[in-house]
Motif scaffolding. Structure first.
Motif, PDB file in Angstrom:
ATOM      1  N   SER A 265     -17.310 -23.004  34.937  1.00  0.00           N
ATOM      2  CA  SER A 265     -17.073 -21.988  35.953  1.00  0.00           C
ATOM      3  C   SER A 265     -16.481 -20.734  35.337  1.00  0.00           C
ATOM      4  CB  SER A 265     -16.161 -22.550  37.043  1.00  0.00           C
ATOM      5  OG  SER A 265     -14.981 -23.043  36.464  1.00  0.00           O
ATOM      6  N   SER A 266     -16.101 -19.835  36.213  1.00  0.00           N
ATOM      7  CA  SER A 266     -15.604 -18.525  35.809  1.00  0.00           C
ATOM      8  C   SER A 266     -16.759 -17.715  35.188  1.00  0.00           C
ATOM      9  CB  SER A 266     -14.433 -18.679  34.843  1.00  0.00           C
ATOM     10  OG  SER A 266     -13.846 -17.425  34.649  1.00  0.00           O
ATOM     11  N   SER A 267     -16.435 -16.763  34.366  1.00  0.00           N
ATOM     12  CA  SER A 267     -17.494 -15.871  33.889  1.00  0.00           C
ATOM     13  C   SER A 267     -17.863 -16.180  32.443  1.00  0.00           C
ATOM     14  CB  SER A 267     -17.027 -14.419  34.010  1.00  0.00           C
ATOM     15  OG  SER A 267     -15.831 -14.264  33.289  1.00  0.00           O
ATOM     16  N   ILE A 268     -18.958 -15.581  32.017  1.00  0.00           N
ATOM     17  CA  ILE A 268     -19.372 -15.738  30.616  1.00  0.00           C
ATOM     18  C   ILE A 268     -18.500 -14.814  29.777  1.00  0.00           C
ATOM     19  CG2 ILE A 268     -21.286 -15.504  29.004  1.00  0.00           C
ATOM     20  CD1 ILE A 268     -23.196 -15.884  31.342  1.00  0.00           C
ATOM     21  N   PRO A 269     -17.805 -15.350  28.767  1.00  0.00           N
ATOM     22  CA  PRO A 269     -16.852 -14.485  28.045  1.00  0.00           C
ATOM     23  C   PRO A 269     -17.556 -13.315  27.345  1.00  0.00           C
ATOM     24  CG  PRO A 269     -17.061 -16.625  26.981  1.00  0.00           C
ATOM     25  CD  PRO A 269     -17.812 -16.717  28.266  1.00  0.00           C
ATOM     26  N   LYS A 270     -16.867 -12.200  27.409  1.00  0.00           N
ATOM     27  CA  LYS A 270     -17.388 -10.982  26.817  1.00  0.00           C
ATOM     28  C   LYS A 270     -17.561 -11.124  25.298  1.00  0.00           C
ATOM     29  CE  LYS A 270     -16.304  -6.087  27.548  1.00  0.00           C
ATOM     30  NZ  LYS A 270     -17.369  -5.823  26.636  1.00  0.00           N
ATOM     31  N   SER A 271     -16.800 -12.051  24.737  1.00  0.00           N
ATOM     32  CA  SER A 271     -16.822 -12.216  23.277  1.00  0.00           C
ATOM     33  C   SER A 271     -18.212 -12.607  22.757  1.00  0.00           C
ATOM     34  CB  SER A 271     -15.811 -13.282  22.871  1.00  0.00           C
ATOM     35  OG  SER A 271     -16.134 -14.508  23.501  1.00  0.00           O
ATOM     36  N   LEU A 272     -19.087 -13.124  23.618  1.00  0.00           N
ATOM     37  CA  LEU A 272     -20.416 -13.534  23.146  1.00  0.00           C
ATOM     38  C   LEU A 272     -21.229 -12.344  22.632  1.00  0.00           C
ATOM     39  CD1 LEU A 272     -21.628 -16.345  25.595  1.00  0.00           C
ATOM     40  CD2 LEU A 272     -20.060 -16.464  23.671  1.00  0.00           C
ATOM     41  N   GLU A 273     -20.796 -11.141  22.988  1.00  0.00           N
ATOM     42  CA  GLU A 273     -21.440  -9.937  22.435  1.00  0.00           C
ATOM     43  C   GLU A 273     -21.422  -9.925  20.920  1.00  0.00           C
ATOM     44  OE1 GLU A 273     -19.401  -7.160  25.866  1.00  0.00           O
ATOM     45  OE2 GLU A 273     -18.994  -6.783  23.734  1.00  0.00           O
ATOM     46  N   LYS A 274     -20.482 -10.656  20.350  1.00  0.00           N
ATOM     47  CA  LYS A 274     -20.334 -10.612  18.886  1.00  0.00           C
ATOM     48  C   LYS A 274     -21.407 -11.442  18.172  1.00  0.00           C
ATOM     49  CE  LYS A 274     -15.935 -11.988  18.995  1.00  0.00           C
ATOM     50  NZ  LYS A 274     -14.689 -12.522  18.434  1.00  0.00           N
ATOM     51  N   LEU A 275     -22.161 -12.229  18.935  1.00  0.00           N
ATOM     52  CA  LEU A 275     -23.089 -13.161  18.304  1.00  0.00           C
ATOM     53  C   LEU A 275     -24.390 -12.450  17.925  1.00  0.00           C
ATOM     54  CD1 LEU A 275     -22.442 -16.214  20.628  1.00  0.00           C
ATOM     55  CD2 LEU A 275     -21.363 -15.629  18.454  1.00  0.00           C
TER      56      LEU A 275
END
Ligand SMILES: *[C@@H]1O[C@H](CO)[C@@H](O)[C@H](O)[C@H]1NC(C)=O
Ligand SMILES: *[C@@H]1O[C@H](CO)[C@@H](O)[C@H](O)[C@H]1NC(C)=O
Ligand SMILES: *[C@@H]1O[C@H](CO)[C@@H](O)[C@H](O)[C@H]1NC(C)=O
Ligand SMILES: *[C@@H]1O[C@H](CO)[C@@H](O)[C@H](O)[C@H]1NC(C)=O
Ligand SMILES: *[C@@H]1O[C@H](CO)[C@@H](O)[C@H](O)[C@H]1NC(C)=O
Ligand SMILES: *[C@@H]1O[C@H](CO)[C@@H](O)[C@H](O)[C@H]1NC(C)=O
Ligand SMILES: *[C@@H]1O[C@H](CO)[C@@H](O)[C@H](O)[C@H]1NC(C)=O
Ligand SMILES: *[C@@H]1O[C@H](CO)[C@@H](O)[C@H](O)[C@H]1NC(C)=O
Ligand SMILES: *[C@@H]1O[C@H](CO)[C@@H](O)[C@H](O)[C@H]1NC(C)=O
Ligand SMILES: *[C@@H]1O[C@H](CO)[C@@H](O)[C@H](O)[C@H]1NC(C)=O
Ligand SMILES: *[C@@H]1O[C@H](CO)[C@@H](O)[C@H](O)[C@H]1NC(C)=O
Ligand SMILES: *[C@@H]1O[C@H](CO)[C@@H](O)[C@H](O)[C@H]1NC(C)=O
Length: 654
Positions: free
Chosen positions: A531-541
């Motif tokens: 749940s909750s949102s997809i973390p913004k940190s995935l932009e780093k991938l």
């Protein structure tokens, strides 16, 4: 003094010079060879002329042929004759498009009866191999004709060359091995016979079984028969490779008589029946019986073999419990795709060098055996698609060398151990080749190819060659009943290329630390309760090509930027609780242009709204989607977007 030594030198020269050059008829034969080689390349361009001259520059009639390139002469005093010709890889150096070499090109060479070494490999020579010519080359020891286009029968004259030790005719188009060699054969010294990669048909030749050849390589042909038991009475047989033929029947029970056999490679045939117990007499380094129809519910006891070894029995019909003992020097143990069942009652805890344990696609049950935790050398553990139950013990994380861990499609419960973040094999890519399996197992020029490992890689099943294993790291825990949260510690597995925890009961947030999986190409979190949102940190991938978060309870904006912008397969975001973003062409509430949106219901900003979208009336949903469509057409859509896309999207929404 100086005068005297000069005189002496002169005298020596005069004395030796005549006998130091090669016989005239041999020089002539070689010049004829050169002429027909040149004749075979049509002279159109001047550049090809240049290349040709360069290649056989030294071959001119005014010099001693013993000094020519690619020619060796005997060094015995008094007579110098040509003994070795290294005529391999000619085609590569000739203008290829103009060159068609035919077997006639060999004709001049049949006059050089003193030849002991002839290398004609990789010349794409076409035609039938001249039969009577080779009868002339009675001194031949090494004959390498591999990688040409010879077809037809292998001339029986070759088998009368009594000194022949090494015969490589692999990668041609030969159709038959002469059958009736029988005791005609003069070959008494043959050690190496490679006829692989031809179109040979017929049976395993009886006469070959009766000879004491050390290397027999007949893989990649169309041979069909059972194996003659006599073959294994050979005390010299060292390597037998018959992969990818149609051999069938049981392995002869005397197979253990071949006590020098070090590589027995019979994969991809139609062998059946039990694996003979006498196989345990062999001190092999490779036993590959994969992709056959071997059956039986007990395996021979392999524990007495004290050589580092690879055992591949995968893709057969072996059944019963895996209860046999393996050698403590096993490196690779592949038992996948069989019918093994029951618990793993064998004990592998004393394995000192085991790097790969692969028992996927069986029906093994019980808890994950604890002895696995003690095989500290393991780099690959594949237990996919069995019936393992219980929880994943923390101690698995003791296997710090693990690069590939596949526990998918079992009945595992409980949490993903947080200590999994300690797998150093998944933290930094190793430059060490997986085992030095191919290296240690290549006596002479024989290259054993070990079967690819099969994994689920980016939504499809893929073979991973051993060569690539060293740069590949994978964690697949999908299709179990794991619960709890995804441990934040997993973010440290920076070398991972595939991370799959789909089809479990995981809940909680997606840890922001997954954005640290800098090498990950496929991230599959689908079918959980996240749940909750997809973390913004995935932009780093930067390497990400697949992100599947479908069938969770996620909401909010899909992060944007670099690779995230290309994650636009709506199926991979479907069935969540209100995801939005340009990737799925769903506008986020804060993106609504103030003027164009119908009056918002109160509290549209609150998180709650996201979850209740699905409950909103149809009329609203349609108008919302249409608005989105128009906006996206202007803003994000490339003109080529299929027009039916919006219809699809609407259907799903409604
Ligand atoms: C060269 O080829 C032609 C025709 O293919 C043939 O007549 C001639 O004898 C060949 N010459 C040599 C030296 O092989
Ligand atoms: C023949 O080759 C030798 C070197 O092997 C060279 O010294 C000589 O000049 C060449 N002769 C001709 C006629 O090309
Ligand atoms: C031919 O000569 C090369 C270079 O001197 C040497 O390495 C090779 O062993 C020789 N081959 C034979 C068959 O004597
Ligand atoms: C023949 O030449 C090839 C290079 O194309 C080499 O790999 C091979 O070892 C040689 N064969 C023998 C018998 O020396
Ligand atoms: C075999 O060698 C002899 C003597 O050099 C020669 O006359 C004959 O033509 C050769 N045979 C073939 C088939 O080349
Ligand atoms: C093979 O040799 C044996 C004697 O050594 C003989 O009896 C037999 O007839 C021979 N077979 C053939 C096919 O020549
Ligand atoms: C093997 O034999 C079968 C039937 O004889 C034929 O269809 C097939 O093409 C052959 N395969 C090869 C690789 O020669
Ligand atoms: C081969 O093995 C069998 C038993 O499997 C044995 O009876 C026979 O004597 C052996 N033959 C030779 C030649 O060693
Ligand atoms: C393999 O062997 C079985 C009998 O053991 C036979 O029925 C089947 O046709 C064979 N398959 C092939 C591909 O030769
Ligand atoms: C495995 O080895 C143990 C002793 O180390 C022995 O008791 C057992 O019988 C062996 N199992 C098999 C199947 O050979
Ligand atoms: C795993 O490592 C821990 C220490 O980290 C140790 O206490 C434990 O005995 C090890 N477990 C096994 C099964 O080797
Ligand atoms: C394993 O990771 C934990 C943190 O999760 C750390 O405290 C511990 O030192 C690590 N153990 C090893 C052996 O690296």
């Amino acid at each position: 003094m100086a005068k005297l030594s000069l005189l002496l030198l002169l005298e020596l020269l005069i004395f030796f010079t005549p006998s130091l050059s090669c016989p005239e008829y041999q020089k002539q034969a070689l010049l004829n060879f050169k002429a027909s080689l040149i004749n075979s390349t049509t002279t159109t361009t001047s550049s090809s002329e240049g290349q040709r001259v360069l290649l056989f520059e030294s071959w001119n009639s005014s010099s001693d042929c013993c000094n020519w390139e690619r020619v060796n002469c005997s060094s015995s005093l008094g007579s110098r004759t040509v003994i070795a010709l290294y005529l391999n890889d000619l085609v590569d150096q000739l203008p290829r498009e103009h060159t068609v070499l035919t077997s006639n090109i060999l004709t001049p060479l049949f006059h050089i009866g003193s030849l002991t070494h002839l290398n004609m490999s990789k010349n794409k020579i076409q035609g039938q191999l001249p039969s009577d010519g080779f009868a002339n080359l009675t001194e031949l020891i090494y004959l390498d004709l591999r990688s040409n286009d010879f077809f037809g029968s292998i001339p029986s004259q070759l088998f009368q060359l009594r000194y022949l030790q090494y015969l490589d005719m692999s990668s041609n188009n030969f159709h038959d091995i002469p059958k009736e060699i029988g005791n005609m054969t003069e070959l008494r010294h043959l050690e190496f016979l490679d006829l692989s990669k031809n179109h040979l048909e017929g049976m395993f030749p009886q006469w070959l079984a009766e000879m004491e050849v050390a290397f027999i390589i007949l893989s990649d042909n169309n041979l069909t028969s059972s194996l003659p038991p006599f073959l294994f009475n050979s005390i010299n047989l060292n390597i037998l490779s018959l992969s990818r033929n149609n051999f069938y029947g049981q392995l002869p029970s005397n197979i253990g008589n071949a006590t020098s056999l070090m590589s027995l490679i019979l994969n991809d045939n139609n062998f059946s029946g039990k694996i003979p117990d006498s196989i345990t007499n062999l001190r092999f380094t490779i036993l590959d019986l994969s992709n056959n129809k071997f059956s039986g519910n007990s395996l021979p006891d392999f524990s007495s073999n004290m050589l580092p070894q690879v055992i591949d029995l995968s893709s057969n019909e072996l059944s019963g419990e895996i209860s046999t003992n393996f050698s403590i020097l096993t490196r690779v143990l592949s038992l996948g795709k069989n019918k093994f069942s029951g618990i793993m009652s064998t004990n592998l805890n004393n394995m000192r060098i085991l790097e790969c344990l692969d028992i996927h696609d069986n029906k093994i049950s019980g808890e994950l055996p604890d002895f696995i935790c003690q095989i500290s050398t393991l780099r690959i553990l594949n237990l996919r698609n069995n019936s393992f139950q219980g929880s994943i013990h923390d101690c698995i994380s003791n296997l710090t060398s693990l690069q590939i861990l596949d526990l998918s499609s079992n009945h595992l419960v409980g949490k993903i151990p947080a200590k999994f973040g300690n797998f150093t094999g998944m933290i930094r890519t190793s430059n060490e080749p997986i085992s030095d399996v191919p290296a240690t197992l290549t006596p002479f020029s024989f290259q054993a190819k070990i079967n690819d490992l099969i994994f689920n890689w980016k939504k499809s099943t893929q073979g991973l060659s051993w060569k690539n294993l060293m740069i590949c790291s994978l964690l697949d825990l999908s299709m179990n009943q794991l619960s709890g949260e995804i441990p934040t510690t997993l973010g440290s597995l920076k070398a991972l290329k595939v991370f799959n925890v789909s089809h479990n009961n995981l809940y909680g947030r997606i840890p922001a630390s997954l954005g640290d999986l800098l090498n990950v190409e496929s991230l599959d979190l689908s079918y959980n309760n996240l749940s909750s949102s997809i973390p913004k940190s995935l932009e780093k991938l930067q390497q990400l090509t697949i992100l599947d978060v479908s069938n969770n309870k996620l909401a909010g904006r899909i992060p944007r930027g670099s690779q995230m912008d290309t994650m636009n397969d709506p199926n991979f975001f479907a069935n969540n609780s209100g995801l939005c973003g340009m990737q799925i062409r769903v506008l986020c509430p804060e993106d609504f242009p103030p003027t164009k949106v119908p009056p918002k219901p109160p509290k549209v900003e609150s998180k709650e709204r996201w979850f209740s979208w699905e409950g909103v009336g149809i009329g609203y949903a349609i108008s919302f989607i249409i608005t989105v469509g128009v906006l996206y057409l202007a803003k994000y859509f490339v003109p080529a977007t299929p027009p039916n896309y919006r219809r699809q999207q609407r259907r799903r929404r409604i």
